[in-house]
Design a protein around this motif. Structure first.
Motif, mmCIF file in Angstrom:
data_model
loop_
_atom_site.group_PDB
_atom_site.id
_atom_site.type_symbol
_atom_site.label_atom_id
_atom_site.label_comp_id
_atom_site.label_asym_id
_atom_site.label_seq_id
_atom_site.Cartn_x
_atom_site.Cartn_y
_atom_site.Cartn_z
ATOM 1 N N ALA A 73 0.613 -1.363 0.228
ATOM 2 C CA ALA A 73 0.217 0.050 -0.174
ATOM 3 C C ALA A 73 0.875 1.074 -0.079
ATOM 4 O O ALA A 73 2.127 1.404 0.314
ATOM 5 C CB ALA A 73 -0.577 0.210 1.439
ATOM 6 N N VAL A 74 0.917 1.820 -0.153
ATOM 7 C CA VAL A 74 1.242 3.325 -1.292
ATOM 8 C C VAL A 74 -0.079 4.715 -0.714
ATOM 9 O O VAL A 74 -0.429 5.027 -0.928
ATOM 10 C CB VAL A 74 1.788 4.033 -2.199
ATOM 11 N N ILE A 75 0.613 5.207 0.583
ATOM 12 C CA ILE A 75 -0.195 6.200 1.139
ATOM 13 C C ILE A 75 0.103 7.730 1.753
ATOM 14 O O ILE A 75 1.169 7.842 1.727
ATOM 15 C CB ILE A 75 -1.151 5.450 2.664
ATOM 16 N N THR A 76 -0.410 8.634 1.113
ATOM 17 C CA THR A 76 -0.196 9.806 1.292
ATOM 18 C C THR A 76 -1.324 11.194 1.602
ATOM 19 O O THR A 76 -2.674 10.317 1.302
ATOM 20 C CB THR A 76 0.030 10.161 0.025
ATOM 21 N N SER A 77 -0.757 11.226 2.792
ATOM 22 C CA SER A 77 -1.499 12.388 4.025
ATOM 23 C C SER A 77 -0.849 13.987 3.328
ATOM 24 O O SER A 77 0.121 14.140 3.078
ATOM 25 C CB SER A 77 -1.327 12.129 5.629
ATOM 26 N N THR A 78 -2.190 14.636 2.961
ATOM 27 C CA THR A 78 -2.091 15.736 2.997
ATOM 28 C C THR A 78 -3.151 16.909 4.071
ATOM 29 O O THR A 78 -3.782 17.555 3.973
ATOM 30 C CB THR A 78 -2.133 16.173 1.298
ATOM 31 N N ARG A 138 -5.388 -1.550 4.355
ATOM 32 C CA ARG A 138 -4.614 -0.510 4.208
ATOM 33 C C ARG A 138 -5.147 0.769 3.805
ATOM 34 O O ARG A 138 -5.261 2.159 4.736
ATOM 35 C CB ARG A 138 -3.393 -0.997 4.423
ATOM 36 N N VAL A 139 -5.481 0.779 2.423
ATOM 37 C CA VAL A 139 -5.284 2.111 1.923
ATOM 38 C C VAL A 139 -6.339 2.699 2.837
ATOM 39 O O VAL A 139 -7.096 3.774 2.796
ATOM 40 C CB VAL A 139 -5.465 2.191 0.761
ATOM 41 N N HIS A 159 -9.554 6.435 8.879
ATOM 42 C CA HIS A 159 -8.748 7.339 10.002
ATOM 43 C C HIS A 159 -8.484 8.302 10.162
ATOM 44 O O HIS A 159 -8.513 9.125 10.975
ATOM 45 C CB HIS A 159 -7.414 6.602 9.993
ATOM 46 N N LEU A 160 -8.321 9.243 8.577
ATOM 47 C CA LEU A 160 -7.745 10.346 8.385
ATOM 48 C C LEU A 160 -9.030 11.449 7.784
ATOM 49 O O LEU A 160 -8.585 11.864 7.006
ATOM 50 C CB LEU A 160 -5.774 10.671 7.202
ATOM 51 N N THR A 207 -16.015 17.758 8.268
ATOM 52 C CA THR A 207 -16.268 18.073 6.836
ATOM 53 C C THR A 207 -16.547 17.356 6.379
ATOM 54 O O THR A 207 -17.155 16.461 4.481
ATOM 55 C CB THR A 207 -15.289 18.872 6.098
ATOM 56 N N GLY A 208 -16.505 15.154 6.838
ATOM 57 C CA GLY A 208 -15.913 13.981 5.740
ATOM 58 C C GLY A 208 -15.175 14.739 4.615
ATOM 59 O O GLY A 208 -15.171 13.379 4.249
ATOM 60 N N LYS A 209 -14.551 15.098 4.781
ATOM 61 C CA LYS A 209 -13.058 14.688 3.866
ATOM 62 C C LYS A 209 -11.810 14.817 3.959
ATOM 63 O O LYS A 209 -11.209 14.360 5.448
ATOM 64 C CB LYS A 209 -12.303 16.310 3.634
ATOM 65 N N SER A 210 -11.312 13.826 3.385
ATOM 66 C CA SER A 210 -10.641 12.632 3.964
ATOM 67 C C SER A 210 -8.864 13.163 3.738
ATOM 68 O O SER A 210 -8.918 13.759 2.331
ATOM 69 C CB SER A 210 -9.999 11.570 3.459
ATOM 70 N N TYR A 211 -8.506 13.031 4.305
ATOM 71 C CA TYR A 211 -7.257 13.932 4.133
ATOM 72 C C TYR A 211 -5.590 12.913 3.502
ATOM 73 O O TYR A 211 -4.482 13.016 3.556
ATOM 74 C CB TYR A 211 -5.959 14.426 4.792
#
Length: 75
Positions: free
Chosen positions: A15-20, A43-44, A50-51, A56-60
């Motif tokens: 899994a490649v995850i990017t958090s902003t 995992r993605v 989780h983030l 707002t319901g927006k995922s980061y």
């Protein structure tokens, strides 16, 4: 911890995850390897959920999975 994931030279997945998060620098990380693509997809999904901002319901977090073929060599 020793793992025996597709030791026969089969495909492995990660899994490649990017958090902003707002106001913070972006970060990318990898989880795995996994023997099945579904485990990496899970995992993605976990990190997207989780983030997520409760208000707002927006995922980061965003993500995708990658595949590689293992090649074992004697060292």
């Amino acid at each position: 911890m020793a793992r025996n994931i597709n030791a026969d030279g089969g495909d492995v997945y990660r899994a490649v995850i990017t958090s902003t998060p707002p106001g913070k620098p972006s970060s990318t990380w990898h989880e795995g390897p996994y023997a099945k693509p579904g485990a990496a997809r899970a995992r993605v999904s976990f990190w997207r959920n989780h983030l997520t901002d409760d208000e707002t319901g927006k995922s980061y977090a965003t993500g995708h999975i990658e595949k590689a073929t293992t090649l074992w060599e004697r060292v």
